[in-house]
Design a protein around this motif. Structure first.
Motif, PDB file in Angstrom:
ATOM      1  N   GLN A  52     -34.384   1.201 -47.710  1.00  0.00           N
ATOM      2  CA  GLN A  52     -35.847   1.239 -47.813  1.00  0.00           C
ATOM      3  C   GLN A  52     -36.503   0.055 -47.102  1.00  0.00           C
ATOM      4  O   GLN A  52     -37.703   0.084 -46.841  1.00  0.00           O
ATOM      5  CB  GLN A  52     -36.244   1.266 -49.288  1.00  0.00           C
ATOM      6  N   ASP A  53     -35.736  -0.998 -46.827  1.00  0.00           N
ATOM      7  CA  ASP A  53     -36.258  -2.150 -46.076  1.00  0.00           C
ATOM      8  C   ASP A  53     -35.333  -2.402 -44.887  1.00  0.00           C
ATOM      9  O   ASP A  53     -34.554  -3.367 -44.865  1.00  0.00           O
ATOM     10  CB  ASP A  53     -36.320  -3.384 -46.978  1.00  0.00           C
ATOM     11  N   ARG A  56     -35.165  -5.992 -43.037  1.00  0.00           N
ATOM     12  CA  ARG A  56     -34.422  -7.055 -43.717  1.00  0.00           C
ATOM     13  C   ARG A  56     -32.916  -6.801 -43.643  1.00  0.00           C
ATOM     14  O   ARG A  56     -32.131  -7.731 -43.417  1.00  0.00           O
ATOM     15  CB  ARG A  56     -34.882  -7.135 -45.166  1.00  0.00           C
ATOM     16  N   ASN A 156     -36.800 -11.122 -39.774  1.00  0.00           N
ATOM     17  CA  ASN A 156     -37.539  -9.917 -40.154  1.00  0.00           C
ATOM     18  C   ASN A 156     -39.018 -10.061 -39.812  1.00  0.00           C
ATOM     19  O   ASN A 156     -39.640  -9.149 -39.264  1.00  0.00           O
ATOM     20  CB  ASN A 156     -37.367  -9.660 -41.658  1.00  0.00           C
ATOM     21  N   SER A 171     -42.978   1.236 -39.392  1.00  0.00           N
ATOM     22  CA  SER A 171     -42.561   2.283 -40.331  1.00  0.00           C
ATOM     23  C   SER A 171     -42.246   3.546 -39.560  1.00  0.00           C
ATOM     24  O   SER A 171     -42.839   3.812 -38.511  1.00  0.00           O
ATOM     25  CB  SER A 171     -43.657   2.565 -41.356  1.00  0.00           C
TER      26      SER A 171
END
Length: 426
Positions: A52-53, A56, A156, A171
């Motif tokens: 989801q990230d 990172r 990041n 995104s």
């Protein structure tokens, strides 16, 4: 020397673990990870959080791979290369030749080892079982992310800044399209997970959601109706010989359907010799627009006392009915009529197709591989013909669309009855 070799091998294996982790987490399907997490896998839950990230997570992996690469390069050139060069000098080679040969040989050997053990094999393992691998490596990657947190935040943030300068939000659109679902179903069929009939029915369910009431309904000309102004004897004969379980009721030539009668209710009284008031037995049927979505029609059908929905156009004209049988046909394909035995489509020996004009356009497109607009303004193959030609076709008229050649070979009055469809050469 053996200590240095062990360190290089360890760093190569570590690089392979990082490469495998990266590919496994990125290529894992969220749905499968969710299933594993629901079954109690903490690693799968951690993998979902990492995915989801992605910024990172990728920063963490890149820090590890870069660090491993620097250490491996230092040991290979400065340590192992120097040791091998010294050994070659002892064997009688000149210093310059020994240095080049020693360092070069070590670099080539470690590069080969890194490609096989550090990249290719780990990535192939990750691709074969991405969810299982991701669930196992995710806890370690989470720990590494915490250890290298300052560098991860820096990388990041820098990556997001560059993406913003390039006009990217950072995104991605992860919505699954219909084509992707169909591809997954086709893969499941090829792997033997589902049968061909199951694949067709799943495709039918997907097509069903894209239809309207007009695409589901039995058209007015094919609907058997009881006229309440007919002689009672005629009505009794119609009830005896009908193949339908439910029949709409109307009065004379009116376009207004006053209700739906369940044939069994009427036959019970006739068999007992009692006079039957057909209109009194009528059950209410909901009315929908011909542009109402199929899912809305099905919901109304489920609640309808008569298990039938009446379809009207925007001008208030009766267009047809939708029954549970119509919904079933939309999923499984049109059933052949027992009287006419007329199939919707027949593939001929020369590879062309004999197609009935009433065949639903989405079923036809699926059967022959024809590309259509997202929401066409027609529901049948006959509708495609008229929409393309912009007029009622005459016998023998032909045209090409979407890589296929269409020829009208039979007209039933003003209705397009039969067509010959051929795929055009590429």
């Amino acid at each position: 020397m053996f200590t240095e070799i062990a360190i290089v091998v360890f760093l190569t294996l570590l690089n392979g673990l990082l490469a495998m982790s990266e590919l496994a987490v990125v290529s894992s399907r969220p749905v499968r990870l969710k299933i594993l997490a629901d079954q109690g896998s903490r690693g799968a839950a951690t993998a979902i959080a990492l995915a989801q990230d992605p910024g990172r997570f990728l920063s963490t992996v890149q820090i590890g791979i870069t660090l491993v690469g620097v250490l491996s390069g230092a040991f290979s050139g400065a340590t192992l290369g120097a040791r091998l060069s010294g050994w070659l000098v002892e064997q009688g080679l000149s210093a310059s030749m020994a240095n080049g040969l020693g360092v070069g040989s070590v670099v080539v050997a470690i590069t080969y080892l890194s490609l096989i053990v550090g990249e290719l094999v780990p990535k192939q393992i990750a691709l074969r079982a991405p969810e299982a691998v991701a669930a196992k490596v995710a806890p370690g990657m989470k720990l590494l992310s915490r250890v290298a947190l300052p560098l991860v935040i820096l990388l990041n943030g820098s990556g997001k800044l560059v993406l913003a300068l390039l006009g990217q939000s950072g995104s991605s659109d992860e919505k699954i399209t219909d084509e992707e679902v169909r591809t997954v179903i086709a893969e499941a069929h090829s792997a033997g997970v589902i049968e061909a009939e199951e694949q067709e029915m799943i495709s039918g369910v997907m097509r069903l959601a894209d239809r309207t009431a007009r695409g589901l309904m039995t058209p007015r000309r094919d609907v058997e109706v009881i006229d309440l102004e007919d002689d009672p004897a005629e009505i009794r004969e119609q009830l005896r010989h009908t193949q339908r379980s439910r029949l709409p009721l109307r009065k004379g030539s009116s376009d207004e359907i006053v209700g739906v009668v369940v044939v069994k209710d009427a036959l019970d009284g006739l068999l007992e010799g009692r006079p039957v008031d057909i209109e009194a037995l009528a059950r209410e049927a909901p009315v929908v627009s011909d542009r109402t979505s199929a899912l809305t029609v099905i919901e109304k059908l489920r609640r309808a006392p008569a298990r039938m929905v009446l379809v009207y156009d925007e001008y208030g004209h009766f267009e047809g009915i939708v029954s549970s049988g119509d919904v079933l046909e939309a999923i499984t394909g049109v059933f052949e009529d027992e009287e006419t035995g007329e199939p919707a489509i027949i593939e001929r020996e020369d590879g062309s197709y004999l197609v009935s004009g009433w065949m639903p356009i989405d079923e036809f497109a699926h059967a022959v591989g024809l590309g259509l607009d997202k929401e066409p303004d027609y529901e049948t193959v006959a509708g495609l013909v008229i929409d393309t030609l912009r007029h009622l076709p005459s016998l023998g008229e032909n045209f090409a669309v979407g890589g296929f050649h269409f020829e009208v070979v039979d007209m039933d009055g003003r209705r397009v009855d039969k067509l010959i469809v051929r795929k055009l050469p590429s």
